[in-house]
Scaffold this active site. Structure first.
Site, PDB file in Angstrom:
ATOM      1  N   LYS A 150       0.661  -1.387   0.505  1.00  0.00           N
ATOM      2  CA  LYS A 150      -0.156   0.278  -0.149  1.00  0.00           C
ATOM      3  C   LYS A 150       0.657   1.738   0.550  1.00  0.00           C
ATOM      4  O   LYS A 150       2.118   1.552   0.035  1.00  0.00           O
ATOM      5  CB  LYS A 150      -1.005  -0.163   1.414  1.00  0.00           C
ATOM      6  CG  LYS A 150      -2.270  -1.311   1.239  1.00  0.00           C
ATOM      7  CD  LYS A 150      -2.872  -1.426   2.626  1.00  0.00           C
ATOM      8  CE  LYS A 150      -3.736  -2.459   2.161  1.00  0.00           C
ATOM      9  NZ  LYS A 150      -4.536  -2.766   3.572  1.00  0.00           N
ATOM     10  N   TYR A 166     -12.200  -3.105  -3.191  1.00  0.00           N
ATOM     11  CA  TYR A 166     -12.902  -2.774  -1.832  1.00  0.00           C
ATOM     12  C   TYR A 166     -14.002  -2.890  -1.575  1.00  0.00           C
ATOM     13  O   TYR A 166     -14.672  -2.530  -1.179  1.00  0.00           O
ATOM     14  CB  TYR A 166     -12.339  -2.242  -1.195  1.00  0.00           C
ATOM     15  CG  TYR A 166     -10.443  -1.495  -0.777  1.00  0.00           C
ATOM     16  CD1 TYR A 166     -10.208  -3.105   0.043  1.00  0.00           C
ATOM     17  CD2 TYR A 166      -9.454  -1.297  -0.918  1.00  0.00           C
ATOM     18  CE1 TYR A 166      -8.848  -3.722   1.047  1.00  0.00           C
ATOM     19  CE2 TYR A 166      -7.891  -1.360  -0.497  1.00  0.00           C
ATOM     20  CZ  TYR A 166      -8.447  -3.196   0.281  1.00  0.00           C
ATOM     21  OH  TYR A 166      -6.777  -2.560   0.611  1.00  0.00           O
ATOM     22  N   ASN A 178      -1.902  -0.100   6.986  1.00  0.00           N
ATOM     23  CA  ASN A 178      -1.314  -1.474   8.019  1.00  0.00           C
ATOM     24  C   ASN A 178      -0.175  -1.943   6.106  1.00  0.00           C
ATOM     25  O   ASN A 178      -0.015  -3.455   6.438  1.00  0.00           O
ATOM     26  CB  ASN A 178      -2.353  -2.910   8.159  1.00  0.00           C
ATOM     27  CG  ASN A 178      -3.634  -2.467   7.047  1.00  0.00           C
ATOM     28  OD1 ASN A 178      -3.213  -2.156   6.054  1.00  0.00           O
ATOM     29  ND2 ASN A 178      -4.568  -3.186   7.562  1.00  0.00           N
ATOM     30  N   HIS A 187      -1.366  -5.679   1.735  1.00  0.00           N
ATOM     31  CA  HIS A 187      -3.080  -6.448   1.516  1.00  0.00           C
ATOM     32  C   HIS A 187      -2.628  -8.056   1.280  1.00  0.00           C
ATOM     33  O   HIS A 187      -1.652  -8.059   0.177  1.00  0.00           O
ATOM     34  CB  HIS A 187      -4.049  -5.265  -0.198  1.00  0.00           C
ATOM     35  CG  HIS A 187      -5.065  -6.914  -0.454  1.00  0.00           C
ATOM     36  ND1 HIS A 187      -6.085  -6.844   0.047  1.00  0.00           N
ATOM     37  CD2 HIS A 187      -4.397  -7.037  -1.835  1.00  0.00           C
ATOM     38  CE1 HIS A 187      -6.325  -7.909  -0.134  1.00  0.00           C
ATOM     39  NE2 HIS A 187      -6.282  -7.977  -1.492  1.00  0.00           N
ATOM     40  N   GLU A 200      -9.309 -10.533  -8.310  1.00  0.00           N
ATOM     41  CA  GLU A 200      -7.725  -9.578  -7.187  1.00  0.00           C
ATOM     42  C   GLU A 200      -6.788  -9.588  -8.870  1.00  0.00           C
ATOM     43  O   GLU A 200      -6.242  -8.506  -8.875  1.00  0.00           O
ATOM     44  CB  GLU A 200      -7.770  -9.814  -6.305  1.00  0.00           C
ATOM     45  CG  GLU A 200      -8.479  -8.769  -5.487  1.00  0.00           C
ATOM     46  CD  GLU A 200      -8.441  -9.169  -3.992  1.00  0.00           C
ATOM     47  OE1 GLU A 200      -7.173  -9.787  -3.642  1.00  0.00           O
ATOM     48  OE2 GLU A 200      -9.256  -9.667  -3.086  1.00  0.00           O
TER      49      GLU A 200
END
Ligand code: RTP
Length: 155
Positions: A16, A56, A119, A122, A133
């Site tokens: 990310k 998402y 965080n 992913h 994905e």
């Protein structure tokens, strides 16, 4: 809770924007390489809002959704496809709990992150989502199937 399978699977892993900004791309790739999984796709780019929203979409109704989209589109991400036996559940284990404060030491988030909203990485949560994905984030021709050489390269 995902149980590791004996099937060869593929999973979508993404560093990310905070992981890229903090210079953790090499460290994160390294953990999957050392584990023994095979990299079959890799690119750095800034993801459009529509792509983040589609990725998402299951979280659309959550109060944190707008902030999540803002976060994911705030800078370049590193998109990766990884292949291997049981790679989906194993990658989730290597990544650690969503909340980095609950992630075990030794996991990527447990070692390198503090906040749920930051965080750093992913990983797909099921083999079906792994396929979905990868198809969403990569164009045809961007993935590479390869077989590790049997002959050692260094001798
Ligand atoms: P990911 O999809 O990014 O691997 O994360 P995950 O499965 O561990 O967690 P998930 O529940 O799918 O949430 C996706 C991402 O949304 C952000 N989030 N923020 N309460 C919050 O502010 C909150 N909850 C989730 C995190 O970036 C999480 O990884």
């Amino acid at each position: 809770h995902l149980v590791a399978s004996l099937e060869v699977e593929e999973t979508y892993i993404m560093v990310k924007p905070d992981g890229v900004q903090r210079g953790l791309v090499g460290e994160i790739i390294s953990r999957f390489e050392k584990k023994g999984f095979k990299l079959t796709g890799l690119k750095l780019f800034r993801c459009p809002k529509e792509l983040a929203q589609e990725h998402y979409k299951d979280l659309q109704s959550k109060p944190f959704f707008p902030k999540l989209i803002e976060y994911i589109t705030s800078g370049p991400v590193v998109s990766m496809a990884w292949e291997g036996v049981g790679v989906v559940a194993s990658a989730r284990k290597l990544i650690g709990s969503t909340n980095p404060l609950q992630a075990e030491p030794g996991t990527i988030r447990g070692d390198l992150a503090v906040q749920t909203g930051r965080n750093i990485v992913h990983g797909s949560d099921s083999p079906e989502n792994g396929k979905r994905e990868i198809a969403l984030w990569f164009k045809e021709g961007e993935l590479c199937q390869w077989t590790p050489a049997q002959e050692p390269w260094l001798v």
